[in-house]
Write a protein that holds these residues in place. Sequence first.
Motif, PDB file in Angstrom:
ATOM      1  N   SER A  47       0.829  -1.210   0.000  1.00 58.28           N
ATOM      2  CA  SER A  47       0.000   0.000   0.000  1.00 58.28           C
ATOM      3  C   SER A  47       0.863   1.259   0.000  1.00 58.28           C
ATOM      4  N   PHE A  48       0.199   2.411  -0.094  1.00 60.08           N
ATOM      5  CA  PHE A  48       0.886   3.677   0.189  1.00 60.08           C
ATOM      6  C   PHE A  48      -0.029   4.548   1.037  1.00 60.08           C
ATOM      7  N   VAL A  49       0.576   5.513   1.755  1.00 63.69           N
ATOM      8  CA  VAL A  49      -0.237   6.351   2.644  1.00 63.69           C
ATOM      9  C   VAL A  49      -0.739   7.587   1.909  1.00 63.69           C
ATOM     10  N   LEU A  50      -1.866   8.102   2.401  1.00 54.99           N
ATOM     11  CA  LEU A  50      -2.492   9.282   1.795  1.00 54.99           C
ATOM     12  C   LEU A  50      -2.021  10.555   2.497  1.00 54.99           C
ATOM     13  N   LYS A  51      -2.263  11.668   1.806  1.00 54.01           N
ATOM     14  CA  LYS A  51      -1.788  12.959   2.322  1.00 54.01           C
ATOM     15  C   LYS A  51      -2.853  13.654   3.156  1.00 54.01           C
ATOM     16  N   GLU A  52      -4.092  13.670   2.640  1.00 57.32           N
ATOM     17  CA  GLU A  52      -5.139  14.477   3.281  1.00 57.32           C
ATOM     18  C   GLU A  52      -5.902  13.727   4.366  1.00 57.32           C
ATOM     19  N   SER A  53      -5.932  12.404   4.262  1.00 58.03           N
ATOM     20  CA  SER A  53      -6.770  11.610   5.172  1.00 58.03           C
ATOM     21  C   SER A  53      -5.938  11.170   6.370  1.00 58.03           C
ATOM     22  N   VAL A  54      -5.946  11.996   7.419  1.00 60.69           N
ATOM     23  CA  VAL A  54      -5.056  11.764   8.570  1.00 60.69           C
ATOM     24  C   VAL A  54      -5.837  11.875   9.886  1.00 60.69           C
ATOM     25  N   VAL A  55      -5.286  11.257  10.922  1.00 62.98           N
ATOM     26  CA  VAL A  55      -5.830  11.407  12.278  1.00 62.98           C
ATOM     27  C   VAL A  55      -4.706  11.938  13.166  1.00 62.98           C
ATOM     28  N   LYS A  56      -5.026  12.969  13.951  1.00 60.19           N
ATOM     29  CA  LYS A  56      -4.037  13.495  14.907  1.00 60.19           C
ATOM     30  C   LYS A  56      -4.489  13.109  16.315  1.00 60.19           C
ATOM     31  N   ASN A 206       4.545  10.584  -5.577  1.00 60.66           N
ATOM     32  CA  ASN A 206       3.488  11.595  -5.724  1.00 60.66           C
ATOM     33  C   ASN A 206       2.306  11.125  -6.555  1.00 60.66           C
ATOM     34  N   ILE A 207       2.082   9.815  -6.600  1.00 58.58           N
ATOM     35  CA  ILE A 207       0.919   9.316  -7.346  1.00 58.58           C
ATOM     36  C   ILE A 207      -0.362   9.924  -6.762  1.00 58.58           C
ATOM     37  N   LYS A 208      -1.306  10.241  -7.621  1.00 63.82           N
ATOM     38  CA  LYS A 208      -2.562  10.868  -7.171  1.00 63.82           C
ATOM     39  C   LYS A 208      -3.603   9.800  -6.839  1.00 63.82           C
ATOM     40  N   GLY A 316     -15.647  -1.662   0.514  1.00 62.13           N
ATOM     41  CA  GLY A 316     -16.754  -0.716   0.563  1.00 62.13           C
ATOM     42  C   GLY A 316     -17.083  -0.276  -0.846  1.00 62.13           C
ATOM     43  N   PRO A 317     -18.049   0.622  -1.011  1.00 66.85           N
ATOM     44  CA  PRO A 317     -18.513   1.003  -2.352  1.00 66.85           C
ATOM     45  C   PRO A 317     -17.700   2.129  -3.002  1.00 66.85           C
ATOM     46  N   ASN A 318     -16.814   2.763  -2.239  1.00 61.51           N
ATOM     47  CA  ASN A 318     -16.118   3.950  -2.759  1.00 61.51           C
ATOM     48  C   ASN A 318     -14.912   3.569  -3.615  1.00 61.51           C
ATOM     49  N   ILE A 319     -14.582   4.466  -4.542  1.00 57.27           N
ATOM     50  CA  ILE A 319     -13.540   4.143  -5.533  1.00 57.27           C
ATOM     51  C   ILE A 319     -12.328   5.041  -5.326  1.00 57.27           C
ATOM     52  N   HIS A 320     -11.150   4.443  -5.390  1.00 56.15           N
ATOM     53  CA  HIS A 320      -9.907   5.230  -5.406  1.00 56.15           C
ATOM     54  C   HIS A 320      -9.419   5.224  -6.855  1.00 56.15           C
ATOM     55  N   LEU A 321      -9.313   6.414  -7.440  1.00 54.62           N
ATOM     56  CA  LEU A 321      -8.853   6.528  -8.830  1.00 54.62           C
ATOM     57  C   LEU A 321      -7.393   6.985  -8.796  1.00 54.62           C
ATOM     58  N   LEU A 322      -6.505   6.120  -9.308  1.00 51.77           N
ATOM     59  CA  LEU A 322      -5.065   6.397  -9.214  1.00 51.77           C
ATOM     60  C   LEU A 322      -4.515   6.782 -10.582  1.00 51.77           C
ATOM     61  N   TYR A 323      -3.670   7.793 -10.591  1.00 51.77           N
ATOM     62  CA  TYR A 323      -3.060   8.258 -11.842  1.00 51.77           C
ATOM     63  C   TYR A 323      -1.830   9.088 -11.502  1.00 51.77           C
ATOM     64  N   SER A 324      -0.972   9.295 -12.498  1.00 54.36           N
ATOM     65  CA  SER A 324       0.254  10.031 -12.202  1.00 54.36           C
ATOM     66  C   SER A 324      -0.054  11.532 -12.145  1.00 54.36           C
ATOM     67  N   TRP A 348     -16.184  14.057  -3.889  1.00 53.92           N
ATOM     68  CA  TRP A 348     -14.945  13.305  -4.103  1.00 53.92           C
ATOM     69  C   TRP A 348     -13.809  14.053  -3.419  1.00 53.92           C
ATOM     70  N   ILE A 349     -12.739  13.343  -3.096  1.00 55.34           N
ATOM     71  CA  ILE A 349     -11.634  13.941  -2.344  1.00 55.34           C
ATOM     72  C   ILE A 349     -10.364  13.885  -3.189  1.00 55.34           C
ATOM     73  N   ASP A 350      -9.737  15.038  -3.335  1.00 53.96           N
ATOM     74  CA  ASP A 350      -8.514  15.131  -4.118  1.00 53.96           C
ATOM     75  C   ASP A 350      -7.340  14.768  -3.203  1.00 53.96           C
ATOM     76  N   ASP A 351      -6.898  13.511  -3.266  1.00 52.86           N
ATOM     77  CA  ASP A 351      -5.828  13.080  -2.363  1.00 52.86           C
ATOM     78  C   ASP A 351      -4.674  12.489  -3.175  1.00 52.86           C
ATOM     79  N   GLY A 352      -3.675  11.987  -2.494  1.00 54.91           N
ATOM     80  CA  GLY A 352      -2.524  11.400  -3.176  1.00 54.91           C
ATOM     81  C   GLY A 352      -1.522  10.895  -2.165  1.00 54.91           C
ATOM     82  N   MET A 353      -0.407  10.377  -2.679  1.00 48.21           N
ATOM     83  CA  MET A 353       0.612   9.814  -1.790  1.00 48.21           C
ATOM     84  C   MET A 353       1.118  10.884  -0.816  1.00 48.21           C
ATOM     85  N   GLY A 354       1.227  10.520   0.445  1.00 52.97           N
ATOM     86  CA  GLY A 354       1.628  11.493   1.465  1.00 52.97           C
ATOM     87  C   GLY A 354       2.974  11.190   2.088  1.00 52.97           C
ATOM     88  N   PRO A 355       3.405  12.052   3.013  1.00 56.50           N
ATOM     89  CA  PRO A 355       4.743  11.936   3.600  1.00 56.50           C
ATOM     90  C   PRO A 355       4.840  10.991   4.802  1.00 56.50           C
TER      91      PRO A 355
END
Length: 364
Positions: A47-56, A206-208, A316-324, A348-355
């Motif tokens: 897998s890879f981690v997302l940038k915007e979807s985080v828990v603090k 930086n894959i989206k 689940g029913p939601n889709i992750h669309l991956l592209y460069s 929809w959520i504009d996310d991508g690979m995170g740090p």
Amino acid sequence: MTNQSISQKTGLPKASGRICWQSPANIALVKYWGKYPLQIPMNPSLSFVLKESVVKICMDYLIDPGSPFQLVSFLLNGQVNAVFKSRIQKYLESLVPFFPFLQHAQLHIDSESSFPHSAGIASSAAAFSALALCICSIEETIGREAADGDEFLRKASFISRLGSGSACRSLYDGMVLWGKTDLQAGSSDDFAIRLGESKVHRSFLNIKDSVLIVNSDRKKVSSSAGHALMHHHPYREQRKEQASANLKKLLNALEKGDMSLFGKVIENEALSLHSLMMSSNPGYILMHPNTIRLLEKIRDFRTETGIQAYFTLDAGPNIHLLYSEADATHVIPFIKDELAGLCQNGRWIDDGMGPGPQKPEAGG
Ligand code: PMV
């Protein structure tokens, strides 16, 4: 800030302080599906981690050798949440064999989720990895010799796994592998590892990931129930073989920068995951009619334009669309014009690979 003194009677440190960590969700490309006790996976996953979807998570702690363990309070986005509190309490109690100081810890936990309200994206991987990082940091602060960075993350990955299997993959940036496999030296069922830089072509950095929210209701069948159904699944052994074969292809695609092979593998994994659910006994369906419509539109777009945008699905029913990243100028208008209309409330959520996890200042 940390205060610490050693109890004369027990030799245990008496300490107090506040620790915060922010940790991301991750999206699996090769899916973990089926497990043995203590969250040992039936097959390796990547897998890879997302940038915007985080828990603090911020944890205020008091270690007092005279007092028993107590999770004094748990807040989610400022609100008391009794269901999560009891799950987290059980989880922390299960960690006592690894962290004896927890027997005498009094904790206040404040958690904030960046996930848009009821977006239908599982936040448990982000939450358990953030909790695990806080516990490892407290251990380090109260006097155990500081572990080197690798060992620290390995331990955090190990204990994240005990909370939610896929959480062990949220500790690292880049591409992350969990599960023992001959394909990768150092791989383990106990914790995840990061693939080295030489193993991942720069085109995948930086894959989206645009997350199309088809439905955000609570799932009718939980992942835990889905994992359990794999024990007597008629295709259990075939699934293990398929996951290893797909992992081999994916590792090859990642190393070579082969987006087309990457796409074939991830779509096969997504559809296989849902096929396994349908062919369980009892079988069940988590896709919605609009999930299928969107998958067809994505494949048509690819055929018509030649642009390499590929889908994957979680349980689940939601889709992750991956592209460069380079294709974002074509894919984003396509999402807005053709796909958003089939999403719940156009969402929809504009996310991508995170740090990967970050350690914010403990003040906030
Ligand atoms: O970690 P769990 O028990 O929530 O299971 C996650 C399962 C999938 O999301 C469907 C696949 C994966 O590898 O993340």
